[in-house]
Design a protein around this motif. Structure first.
Motif, PDB file in Angstrom:
ATOM      1  N   MET A 265       0.815  -1.191   0.000  1.00 17.35           N
ATOM      2  CA  MET A 265       0.000   0.000   0.000  1.00 17.35           C
ATOM      3  C   MET A 265       0.861   1.258   0.000  1.00 17.35           C
ATOM      4  SD  MET A 265      -3.073   0.999  -0.118  1.00 17.35           S
ATOM      5  CE  MET A 265      -4.568   0.971   0.750  1.00 17.35           C
ATOM      6  N   ALA A 266       2.020   1.203   0.656  1.00 17.81           N
ATOM      7  CA  ALA A 266       2.896   2.383   0.712  1.00 17.81           C
ATOM      8  C   ALA A 266       3.350   2.793  -0.681  1.00 17.81           C
ATOM      9  CB  ALA A 266       4.094   2.100   1.607  1.00 17.81           C
ATOM     10  N   ASN A 267       3.623   1.810  -1.543  1.00 16.80           N
ATOM     11  CA  ASN A 267       4.053   2.145  -2.906  1.00 16.80           C
ATOM     12  C   ASN A 267       2.957   2.849  -3.689  1.00 16.80           C
ATOM     13  OD1 ASN A 267       6.616   1.179  -2.601  1.00 16.80           O
ATOM     14  ND2 ASN A 267       6.159  -0.817  -3.472  1.00 16.80           N
ATOM     15  N   GLU A 268       1.721   2.412  -3.515  1.00 16.51           N
ATOM     16  CA  GLU A 268       0.613   3.055  -4.209  1.00 16.51           C
ATOM     17  C   GLU A 268       0.467   4.496  -3.741  1.00 16.51           C
ATOM     18  OE1 GLU A 268       0.396   0.002  -2.910  1.00 16.51           O
ATOM     19  OE2 GLU A 268      -0.075  -1.241  -4.637  1.00 16.51           O
ATOM     20  N   ARG A 269       0.609   4.712  -2.415  1.00 18.01           N
ATOM     21  CA  ARG A 269       0.527   6.070  -1.875  1.00 18.01           C
ATOM     22  C   ARG A 269       1.643   6.933  -2.457  1.00 18.01           C
ATOM     23  NH1 ARG A 269       1.964   9.986   1.373  1.00 18.01           N
ATOM     24  NH2 ARG A 269       0.448  10.979   2.736  1.00 18.01           N
ATOM     25  N   GLU A 270       2.852   6.414  -2.489  1.00 18.29           N
ATOM     26  CA  GLU A 270       3.983   7.162  -3.045  1.00 18.29           C
ATOM     27  C   GLU A 270       3.738   7.507  -4.517  1.00 18.29           C
ATOM     28  OE1 GLU A 270       7.536   4.915  -2.275  1.00 18.29           O
ATOM     29  OE2 GLU A 270       7.151   4.938  -0.118  1.00 18.29           O
ATOM     30  N   ASP A 271       3.156   6.575  -5.260  1.00 23.61           N
ATOM     31  CA  ASP A 271       2.849   6.829  -6.679  1.00 23.61           C
ATOM     32  C   ASP A 271       1.830   7.954  -6.819  1.00 23.61           C
ATOM     33  OD1 ASP A 271       4.573   4.797  -7.394  1.00 23.61           O
ATOM     34  OD2 ASP A 271       2.980   3.341  -7.802  1.00 23.61           O
TER      35      ASP A 271
ATOM     36  N   GLU B 169       3.467  11.250  -5.939  1.00 22.40           N
ATOM     37  CA  GLU B 169       4.340  11.688  -7.037  1.00 22.40           C
ATOM     38  C   GLU B 169       3.522  12.282  -8.186  1.00 22.40           C
ATOM     39  OE1 GLU B 169       7.371   9.674 -10.244  1.00 22.40           O
ATOM     40  OE2 GLU B 169       7.324   8.846  -8.219  1.00 22.40           O
ATOM     41  N   ARG B 170       2.410  11.619  -8.531  1.00 23.99           N
ATOM     42  CA  ARG B 170       1.580  12.137  -9.620  1.00 23.99           C
ATOM     43  C   ARG B 170       0.900  13.445  -9.234  1.00 23.99           C
ATOM     44  NH1 ARG B 170       0.703   6.480 -10.252  1.00 23.99           N
ATOM     45  NH2 ARG B 170      -1.312   6.578  -9.214  1.00 23.99           N
ATOM     46  N   LEU B 171       0.493  13.589  -7.964  1.00 23.71           N
ATOM     47  CA  LEU B 171      -0.105  14.850  -7.528  1.00 23.71           C
ATOM     48  C   LEU B 171       0.934  15.965  -7.554  1.00 23.71           C
ATOM     49  CD1 LEU B 171      -2.560  16.393  -6.546  1.00 23.71           C
ATOM     50  CD2 LEU B 171      -2.033  15.629  -4.210  1.00 23.71           C
ATOM     51  N   ARG B 172       2.144  15.660  -7.127  1.00 24.80           N
ATOM     52  CA  ARG B 172       3.221  16.656  -7.198  1.00 24.80           C
ATOM     53  C   ARG B 172       3.480  17.052  -8.664  1.00 24.80           C
ATOM     54  NH1 ARG B 172       6.121  17.588  -2.531  1.00 24.80           N
ATOM     55  NH2 ARG B 172       5.987  15.990  -0.911  1.00 24.80           N
TER      56      ARG B 172
ATOM     57  N   HIS C  90       1.609  23.012 -13.371  1.00 25.92           N
ATOM     58  CA  HIS C  90       0.966  24.329 -13.351  1.00 25.92           C
ATOM     59  C   HIS C  90       1.955  25.400 -12.875  1.00 25.92           C
ATOM     60  CE1 HIS C  90      -2.595  21.841 -13.770  1.00 25.92           C
ATOM     61  NE2 HIS C  90      -3.223  22.933 -14.169  1.00 25.92           N
ATOM     62  N   LYS C  91       3.242  25.033 -12.886  1.00 26.22           N
ATOM     63  CA  LYS C  91       4.321  25.966 -12.517  1.00 26.22           C
ATOM     64  C   LYS C  91       4.141  26.510 -11.099  1.00 26.22           C
ATOM     65  CE  LYS C  91       5.904  26.008 -16.845  1.00 26.22           C
ATOM     66  NZ  LYS C  91       5.776  24.687 -17.342  1.00 26.22           N
ATOM     67  N   LEU C  92       3.692  25.639 -10.197  1.00 27.03           N
ATOM     68  CA  LEU C  92       3.485  26.050  -8.816  1.00 27.03           C
ATOM     69  C   LEU C  92       4.300  25.192  -7.873  1.00 27.03           C
ATOM     70  CD1 LEU C  92      -0.403  26.428  -8.727  1.00 27.03           C
ATOM     71  CD2 LEU C  92       1.265  28.274  -8.614  1.00 27.03           C
ATOM     72  N   LYS C  93       4.709  25.785  -6.773  1.00 26.52           N
ATOM     73  CA  LYS C  93       5.283  25.042  -5.664  1.00 26.52           C
ATOM     74  C   LYS C  93       4.137  24.813  -4.685  1.00 26.52           C
ATOM     75  CE  LYS C  93      10.024  26.494  -6.058  1.00 26.52           C
ATOM     76  NZ  LYS C  93      10.539  25.353  -6.729  1.00 26.52           N
ATOM     77  N   VAL C  94       4.254  23.764  -3.871  1.00 29.21           N
ATOM     78  CA  VAL C  94       3.180  23.402  -2.953  1.00 29.21           C
ATOM     79  C   VAL C  94       2.857  24.564  -2.013  1.00 29.21           C
ATOM     80  CG1 VAL C  94       2.506  21.828  -1.105  1.00 29.21           C
ATOM     81  CG2 VAL C  94       3.684  20.935  -3.109  1.00 29.21           C
TER      82      VAL C  94
ATOM     83  N   ASN D  45       1.268  20.191   1.994  1.00 31.17           N
ATOM     84  CA  ASN D  45       2.610  19.621   2.130  1.00 31.17           C
ATOM     85  C   ASN D  45       2.659  18.501   3.173  1.00 31.17           C
ATOM     86  OD1 ASN D  45       5.319  19.733   1.183  1.00 31.17           O
ATOM     87  ND2 ASN D  45       5.890  20.589   3.167  1.00 31.17           N
ATOM     88  N   ASP D  46       1.994  18.691   4.312  1.00 32.08           N
ATOM     89  CA  ASP D  46       1.993  17.652   5.348  1.00 32.08           C
ATOM     90  C   ASP D  46       1.357  16.357   4.835  1.00 32.08           C
ATOM     91  OD1 ASP D  46       3.209  19.409   7.083  1.00 32.08           O
ATOM     92  OD2 ASP D  46       1.410  19.811   8.270  1.00 32.08           O
ATOM     93  N   ALA D  47       0.306  16.483   4.038  1.00 29.29           N
ATOM     94  CA  ALA D  47      -0.337  15.292   3.477  1.00 29.29           C
ATOM     95  C   ALA D  47       0.577  14.616   2.460  1.00 29.29           C
ATOM     96  CB  ALA D  47      -1.670  15.660   2.840  1.00 29.29           C
ATOM     97  N   LEU D  48       1.266  15.402   1.650  1.00 27.21           N
ATOM     98  CA  LEU D  48       2.171  14.824   0.650  1.00 27.21           C
ATOM     99  C   LEU D  48       3.354  14.128   1.313  1.00 27.21           C
ATOM    100  CD1 LEU D  48       2.227  17.668  -2.024  1.00 27.21           C
ATOM    101  CD2 LEU D  48       0.986  15.504  -2.127  1.00 27.21           C
ATOM    102  N   ASN D  49       3.811  14.681   2.427  1.00 31.02           N
ATOM    103  CA  ASN D  49       4.974  14.110   3.116  1.00 31.02           C
ATOM    104  C   ASN D  49       4.618  12.978   4.067  1.00 31.02           C
ATOM    105  OD1 ASN D  49       6.774  15.816   1.832  1.00 31.02           O
ATOM    106  ND2 ASN D  49       6.565  17.402   3.391  1.00 31.02           N
ATOM    107  N   GLY D  50       3.324  12.695   4.218  1.00 31.80           N
ATOM    108  CA  GLY D  50       2.909  11.599   5.088  1.00 31.80           C
ATOM    109  C   GLY D  50       2.735  11.999   6.536  1.00 31.80           C
TER     110      GLY D  50
END
Length: 130
Positions: free
Chosen positions: A1-7, A10-13, A19-23, A38-43
């Motif tokens: 499941m961790a790999n799917e979350r990382e994928d 990565e795709r959301l980033r 869109h030329k934006l930083k989080v 950012n907290d959600a993306l970093n886990g």
């Protein structure tokens, strides 16, 4: 499941970056507190479907860019998903669990060990315990 979350992360980033934006800037533009995305993306907090839909909606991006597998269907072409693709496993490994076969194929693709070497090692281990 961790790999799917990382994928998915990565795709959301990638969607955000396309869109030329930083989080951090996206958080400000969306009137969200610093670290909201950012907290959600970093886990550090749960990445929810609602958050992904909120971000993609704000960016006018298709959520399928985040949720769809990059290879359409199976994640990696291999003997596990297509017997005619990828590396063939030695006969002695074909009856192993799907997790073990996936691990062996992944290690072989990364050129860490060959499937034949793993099969030979298993034969030696089975012989020494007999």
């Amino acid at each position: 499941m961790a790999n799917e979350r990382e994928d998915i992360v990565e795709r959301l980033r990638d969607v955000i970056a396309s869109h030329k934006l930083k989080v951090a800037k996206l958080e400000r533009l969306m009137n969200r507190s610093r670290g909201y995305i950012n907290d959600a993306l970093n886990g550090d907090k749960r990445l929810t479907v609602e958050l992904i839909l909120e971000v993609t909606g704000w960016l006018n991006a298709d959520p399928q860019q985040v949720f769809a597998s990059p290879h359409g269907g199976d994640r990696w072409p291999s003997e596990l998903s297509d017997p005619n693709a990828g590396t063939a496993l030695p006969a002695s490994l074909r009856e192993a669990s799907i997790y073990f076969r996936a691990l062996v194929l992944t290690l072989e693709e990364k050129r860490i060990v060959s499937a034949d070497d793993v099969a030979a090692r298993l034969r030696r281990l089975r012989g020494s315990t007999a």
